[in-house]
Design an enzyme around this catalytic site. Structure first.
Site, PDB file in Angstrom:
ATOM      1  N   ASN A   1      -6.090  -2.800   2.737  1.00 16.58           N
ATOM      2  CA  ASN A   1      -6.042  -4.247   2.891  1.00 16.58           C
ATOM      3  C   ASN A   1      -7.463  -4.757   3.108  1.00 16.58           C
ATOM      4  OD1 ASN A   1      -3.266  -4.489   2.716  1.00 16.58           O
ATOM      5  ND2 ASN A   1      -2.957  -4.389   4.930  1.00 16.58           N
TER       6      ASN A   1
ATOM      7  N   ARG B   1       0.833  -1.212   0.000  1.00 11.21           N
ATOM      8  CA  ARG B   1       0.000   0.000   0.000  1.00 11.21           C
ATOM      9  C   ARG B   1       0.866   1.260   0.000  1.00 11.21           C
ATOM     10  NH1 ARG B   1      -3.292  -0.500   5.104  1.00 11.21           N
ATOM     11  NH2 ARG B   1      -1.343  -1.485   5.706  1.00 11.21           N
TER      12      ARG B   1
END
Length: 179
Positions: free
Chosen positions: A119, A101
């Site tokens: 996530n 990320r």
């Protein structure tokens, strides 16, 4: 430097409509016939208020003309408004706990992509990407399908259908909490 004769203030400005910052090069004389030139943000010249005000007025006029021409106001030329491409994605593989990320945000920021990622409980990373640039979208999709973070191992990436929007939905690219 002093000028031998008074001259009219000449303002040459290029306006970038995609940005809030206007660049202007100002060449001319101030009220004391002192020559100046500069390349300053927002048209502020080093010679004082009169030159800066003239530069700002010219820049505002250029913006007004440019916006009216993009709405069809100039000599029969019409341009359709820029469309924002928006697309959802989901990446599977080893993409959690490997700074995926963080690298996704860094890449999106460098390309001017807006949107988000997070996530999921399915051990995937999902999100949305938006841009007016097809090239930037293609580079971001390449990152999500083939590059990722140095420690990630991308198994599969799926993209939702492309949507064309009139404006961005997001102000920047962010990382959202896990769902």
């Amino acid at each position: 430097m002093r000028c031998s004769t008074p001259a009219l203030l000449t303002v040459i400005a290029s306006v970038c409509l995609a940005s809030t910052v206007t660049r202007a090069t100002v060449i001319g004389v101030d009220s004391k016939n002192t020559c100046f030139d500069g390349d300053q943000d927002d048209g502020v010249s080093p010679c004082g208020a009169e030159a800066a005000m003239a530069s700002r007025k010219e820049t505002s006029e250029l913006r007004r003309r440019s916006s009216s021409s993009s709405e069809g106001g100039a000599a029969g030329q019409t341009r359709p408004p820029a469309k924002i491409i928006s697309q959802s994605f989901e990446v599977s593989g080893k993409v959690q706990g490997v700074f995926f990320r963080k690298h996704t945000k860094k890449t999106a920021d460098s390309l001017g992509i807006r949107g988000w990622c997070r996530n999921t409980s399915r051990k995937t990373v999902e999100g949305t990407i938006q841009s007016a640039s097809r090239d930037a979208m293609a580079e971001m999709k390449h990152f999500l399908t083939a590059v990722g973070s140095p420690r990630s191992a991308i198994k599969d990436t799926s993209f939702g259908p492309e949507q064309l929007l009139n404006a961005h939905t997001y102000n920047d690219f962010s990382i959202k909490p896990t769902v």
